[in-house]
Design a protein around this motif. Structure first.
Motif, PDB file in Angstrom:
ATOM      1  N   ARG A  53      24.168  25.831  23.196  1.00  0.00           N
ATOM      2  CA  ARG A  53      25.069  26.279  23.922  1.00  0.00           C
ATOM      3  C   ARG A  53      24.988  27.693  24.520  1.00  0.00           C
ATOM      4  NH1 ARG A  53      30.446  28.511  20.636  1.00  0.00           N
ATOM      5  NH2 ARG A  53      31.870  28.983  22.428  1.00  0.00           N
ATOM      6  N   ASN A  54      24.391  28.461  23.846  1.00  0.00           N
ATOM      7  CA  ASN A  54      24.234  29.618  24.518  1.00  0.00           C
ATOM      8  C   ASN A  54      22.966  29.903  25.544  1.00  0.00           C
ATOM      9  OD1 ASN A  54      22.009  29.441  22.778  1.00  0.00           O
ATOM     10  ND2 ASN A  54      22.608  31.429  21.609  1.00  0.00           N
ATOM     11  N   ALA A  55      22.291  28.921  25.749  1.00  0.00           N
ATOM     12  CA  ALA A  55      21.205  28.926  26.716  1.00  0.00           C
ATOM     13  C   ALA A  55      21.283  29.518  27.844  1.00  0.00           C
ATOM     14  CB  ALA A  55      20.924  27.386  27.280  1.00  0.00           C
ATOM     15  N   GLY A 141      27.742  32.833  31.528  1.00  0.00           N
ATOM     16  CA  GLY A 141      26.539  33.276  30.707  1.00  0.00           C
ATOM     17  C   GLY A 141      25.919  34.591  31.230  1.00  0.00           C
ATOM     18  N   GLY A 142      26.538  34.999  32.421  1.00  0.00           N
ATOM     19  CA  GLY A 142      26.083  36.165  32.848  1.00  0.00           C
ATOM     20  C   GLY A 142      27.217  37.119  33.165  1.00  0.00           C
ATOM     21  N   ALA A 143      27.752  37.303  34.373  1.00  0.00           N
ATOM     22  CA  ALA A 143      28.997  37.927  34.589  1.00  0.00           C
ATOM     23  C   ALA A 143      30.100  37.563  34.050  1.00  0.00           C
ATOM     24  CB  ALA A 143      29.205  38.350  35.906  1.00  0.00           C
ATOM     25  N   VAL A 144      30.202  36.224  33.725  1.00  0.00           N
ATOM     26  CA  VAL A 144      31.281  35.744  33.085  1.00  0.00           C
ATOM     27  C   VAL A 144      31.062  35.362  31.535  1.00  0.00           C
ATOM     28  CG1 VAL A 144      32.933  33.523  32.954  1.00  0.00           C
ATOM     29  CG2 VAL A 144      32.229  34.508  35.156  1.00  0.00           C
ATOM     30  N   ILE A 145      31.917  35.987  30.781  1.00  0.00           N
ATOM     31  CA  ILE A 145      31.591  35.907  29.284  1.00  0.00           C
ATOM     32  C   ILE A 145      32.858  35.381  28.654  1.00  0.00           C
ATOM     33  CG2 ILE A 145      29.970  37.903  29.353  1.00  0.00           C
ATOM     34  CD1 ILE A 145      32.133  39.591  28.264  1.00  0.00           C
ATOM     35  N   HIS A 146      32.718  34.936  27.094  1.00  0.00           N
ATOM     36  CA  HIS A 146      33.728  34.477  26.517  1.00  0.00           C
ATOM     37  C   HIS A 146      34.020  35.395  25.243  1.00  0.00           C
ATOM     38  CE1 HIS A 146      30.764  32.997  24.157  1.00  0.00           C
ATOM     39  NE2 HIS A 146      31.522  32.414  23.235  1.00  0.00           N
ATOM     40  N   HIS A 151      29.060  39.957  24.004  1.00  0.00           N
ATOM     41  CA  HIS A 151      28.528  40.325  25.239  1.00  0.00           C
ATOM     42  C   HIS A 151      29.306  41.492  25.651  1.00  0.00           C
ATOM     43  CE1 HIS A 151      25.651  36.876  25.430  1.00  0.00           C
ATOM     44  NE2 HIS A 151      26.504  36.301  25.439  1.00  0.00           N
ATOM     45  N   GLY A 152      30.409  41.865  24.839  1.00  0.00           N
ATOM     46  CA  GLY A 152      31.332  43.007  25.363  1.00  0.00           C
ATOM     47  C   GLY A 152      30.586  44.464  25.538  1.00  0.00           C
ATOM     48  N   TYR A 153      29.446  44.853  24.915  1.00  0.00           N
ATOM     49  CA  TYR A 153      28.715  46.135  24.845  1.00  0.00           C
ATOM     50  C   TYR A 153      28.354  46.211  26.360  1.00  0.00           C
ATOM     51  CZ  TYR A 153      26.342  50.184  23.629  1.00  0.00           C
ATOM     52  OH  TYR A 153      25.691  51.455  23.435  1.00  0.00           O
ATOM     53  N   GLU A 236      38.680  43.206  42.628  1.00  0.00           N
ATOM     54  CA  GLU A 236      37.353  43.306  42.358  1.00  0.00           C
ATOM     55  C   GLU A 236      36.811  43.321  40.908  1.00  0.00           C
ATOM     56  OE1 GLU A 236      36.358  47.086  44.323  1.00  0.00           O
ATOM     57  OE2 GLU A 236      35.907  46.198  46.053  1.00  0.00           O
ATOM     58  N   ALA A 237      35.771  42.893  40.492  1.00  0.00           N
ATOM     59  CA  ALA A 237      35.644  42.645  38.870  1.00  0.00           C
ATOM     60  C   ALA A 237      33.828  42.830  38.881  1.00  0.00           C
ATOM     61  CB  ALA A 237      35.992  41.433  38.576  1.00  0.00           C
ATOM     62  N   ASP A 238      33.429  43.435  37.815  1.00  0.00           N
ATOM     63  CA  ASP A 238      32.131  43.433  37.487  1.00  0.00           C
ATOM     64  C   ASP A 238      31.795  42.116  36.452  1.00  0.00           C
ATOM     65  OD1 ASP A 238      31.390  45.784  38.928  1.00  0.00           O
ATOM     66  OD2 ASP A 238      32.366  46.758  37.676  1.00  0.00           O
ATOM     67  N   THR A 239      32.606  42.042  35.515  1.00  0.00           N
ATOM     68  CA  THR A 239      32.713  41.131  34.531  1.00  0.00           C
ATOM     69  C   THR A 239      34.004  40.444  34.422  1.00  0.00           C
ATOM     70  OG1 THR A 239      31.055  42.420  33.241  1.00  0.00           O
ATOM     71  CG2 THR A 239      32.323  41.062  31.961  1.00  0.00           C
ATOM     72  N   ILE A 240      34.118  39.148  34.112  1.00  0.00           N
ATOM     73  CA  ILE A 240      35.338  38.324  33.876  1.00  0.00           C
ATOM     74  C   ILE A 240      34.866  37.815  32.448  1.00  0.00           C
ATOM     75  CG2 ILE A 240      36.575  36.298  34.218  1.00  0.00           C
ATOM     76  CD1 ILE A 240      35.589  36.556  37.214  1.00  0.00           C
ATOM     77  N   LEU A 241      36.172  37.989  31.525  1.00  0.00           N
ATOM     78  CA  LEU A 241      36.104  37.732  30.213  1.00  0.00           C
ATOM     79  C   LEU A 241      37.263  36.354  30.434  1.00  0.00           C
ATOM     80  CD1 LEU A 241      35.812  38.861  26.737  1.00  0.00           C
ATOM     81  CD2 LEU A 241      38.150  37.769  27.160  1.00  0.00           C
ATOM     82  N   VAL A 242      37.006  35.299  29.784  1.00  0.00           N
ATOM     83  CA  VAL A 242      37.639  33.740  29.948  1.00  0.00           C
ATOM     84  C   VAL A 242      37.471  33.150  28.591  1.00  0.00           C
ATOM     85  CG1 VAL A 242      35.936  32.371  30.983  1.00  0.00           C
ATOM     86  CG2 VAL A 242      38.379  32.174  31.476  1.00  0.00           C
TER      87      VAL A 242
END
Length: 536
Positions: A53-55, A141-146, A151-153, A236-242
């Motif tokens: 899943r984390n590939a 898995g990059g700029a979109v995290i869950h 990956h928050g840090y 604008e966004a550098d990271t999206i958490l969803v």
């Protein structure tokens, strides 16, 4: 242990394997369970489709001792650890599991091969279902995290947009506020604009936007640029958490009646299992990792697998105690092969013949003698032969073949990894052609084989070339699961390394050669031939 002689049957035929435990899913949970079981001397076959899943992630975090390691490197290390105990990791798919008469479990592999097991670990994990927003999956898995813990840090002090599609999406937002001052909450759906939770965020100074999203947009170079709303506004966004919808992967187990239920969070389906043992409602089937506990990171997922592995070890031990038995799954595995028609041609291995020809006959131990092609030939040349194998059925075939020819061949049922498998007897020659000796971290099988050679005697070992075998899966149909894992068995280089530590040994031949004529398996093209002498 048994040997697969060079005139093997065609690879299209069905091979049936036997193990104490089959593990379906070879990521953190499955491999941790395997490590526990293998260290309890249980035979384990892992079937893994290579889809962790984390590939998509470049690194995994908050795993003590593995901080920042890539998922691929973690799996490489973990697979090597379990293989060092003789556990096999088969790359492929389990397409169905059914109950057998007698209570065992039958795992059908893609391509048709079968694994029979006393217990089964379902460690197939979860699949992530992203919201149906164009462009979102491009950055998964990059700029979109869950997960802020995972990956928050790495997104600290960036422009983070928390994309909310359900009430559960509000849960991690307080954590994001600690990571950056540049936080925006964007509610796409699932939460009313006047929800009190949103007002709490506004009161804390967090911008909250309630609007439908048109798409996630990227730069010309493919990097995340931001989010375009349906009204044309760009955020604008550098990271999206969803948040994602998490679904337990249970398709292979449908034939057993293993089902899922909704997780209390409403964001996942899970397999119901005992929180301590991992036992499911299906006898003999255990669930390990996120398939049963969907909110776990990698470290606790591995811990859950380790716990389940220990519980299965207790379960098997109690069953064996009640039966006053101490069965060997490795012996059962090879007996299962030899229970049917002849596996090999009965001819001697051509490379072995070439190495032994010209030697003065004396006593010889044939390790992993299989059906006896080499042992019979050696006896015909005047050698005093002891044929050793873990399989009683293999030895019965050798004995019958020797009697038919009027030859005297000693038979020794032995596990090369036992404490004293060859009874302290030393021989003028020890041979092993494609002997499948499971690895151990301390190299016990290697030590036992070397110790069986008398001073002045020789060792002749023929193995399949690992380069050919490692290349084969990449060239093969991914839906054709190979039934053996050569990396779980003693390799020629391990024998050479052990010989190098012994001053009374000399390597005479170590060559990669074309396989002898008559081989039918296309992925076994070359052999590695080793001949070494123990100095008198």
């Amino acid at each position: 242990m048994s040997a697969a002689h060079h005139h093997s049957r065609p690879p299209s035929s069905v091979i049936e394997r036997h193990a104490d435990v089959a593990v379906v899913g070879g990521s953190a949970a499955g491999l941790a369970a395997t490590l526990q079981l293998s260290r309890q001397r249980r035979s384990v076959i892992v079937i893994d489709s290579g889809e962790p899943r984390n590939a998509p992630a470049g690194a995994m975090h908050s795993y003590l001792g593995h901080e920042g390691r890539s998922p691929a490197d973690f799996l490489r290390v973990a697979r090597e650890e379990v293989r060092s105990y003789g556990a096999e990791v088969l790359t492929g798919r389990a397409i169905g599991v059914t109950r057998e008469e007698g209570g065992g479990l039958r795992v059908e592999l893609a391509g048709g091969h079968i694994v029979h097991a006393r217990r089964l670990v379902a460690a197939t994990g979860l699949s992530d279902e992203l919201p149906a927003i164009p462009g979102l999956a491009d950055h998964w898995g990059g700029a979109v995290i869950h997960c802020p813990f995972c990956h928050g840090y790495e997104a600290r002090d960036q422009r983070i947009v928390a994309l909310v599609t359900s009430p559960e999406g509000l849960h991690p937002i307080p954590l994001l506020r600690q990571l950056t001052r540049h936080l925006t909450v964007l509610v796409h759906e699932g939460v009313a604009a006047d929800a009190p939770q949103l007002q709490t965020l506004r009161d804390a100074g967090i911008p909250v936007i309630v609007a439908r999203i048109e798409a996630v947009v990227s730069t010309g170079a493919g990097a995340l640029r931001g989010i375009r709303l349906e009204d044309g506004t760009d955020l604008e966004a550098d990271t999206i958490l969803v948040g994602t919808r998490l679904d337990a992967r249970v398709a292979p187990f449908a034939g057993l009646g293993l089902t899922v239920r909704d997780h209390p969070s409403g964001a996942a389906t899970v397999v119901e299992a005992d929180p301590m043992t991992g036992a499911t409602g299906v006898p003999g089937v255990y669930a390990a990792g996120t398939i049963a506990e969907p909110m776990l990171q990698v470290l606790p997922t591995a811990a859950a697998g380790s716990r389940v592995g220990s519980m299965i070890s207790f379960d098997l031990a109690q069953e064996d105690l009640g039966a006053a038995a101490r069965p060997s799954a490795h012996a059962a595995d090879w007996d299962g092969r030899y229970r049917h028609d002849l596996q090999w041609s009965g001819n001697p291995n051509g490379s072995l013949v070439a190495e032994v020809a010209g030697m003065t006959p004396g006593s010889v131990l044939d390790v992993g003698a299989g059906e006896g092609g080499d042992a019979i030939w050696l006896a015909e040349q005047g050698w005093q032969v002891t044929a050793s194998d873990i399989s009683a059925l293999a030895l019965e075939r050798i004995g019958a073949a020797a009697r038919d020819r009027g030859l005297a061949v000693g038979l020794l049922q032995a596990d090369a990894n036992a404490a004293d498998p060859f009874r302290g007897v030393r021989h003028d020659l020890v041979t092993a052609a494609y002997a499948s000796v499971p690895r151990t971290p301390d190299g016990r099988g290697v030590t036992n084989v070397l110790d069986a050679v008398a001073p002045g005697g020789r060792l002749v070992v023929i193995n399949h070339d690992p380069q050919d075998m490692s290349a084969a899966p990449a060239q093969a149909d991914p839906e054709q699961t190979r039934p053996f894992d050569h990396e779980a068995f003693v390799r020629t280089d391990e024998l050479v390394a052990a010989i190098a530590q012994r001053p009374d040994w000399v390597v005479e031949v170590r060559e990669r050669r074309q396989r002898p004529a008559g081989a039918v398996s296309t992925h076994h093209v070359h052999d590695v031939v080793l001949r070494a002498r123990r100095v008198a």
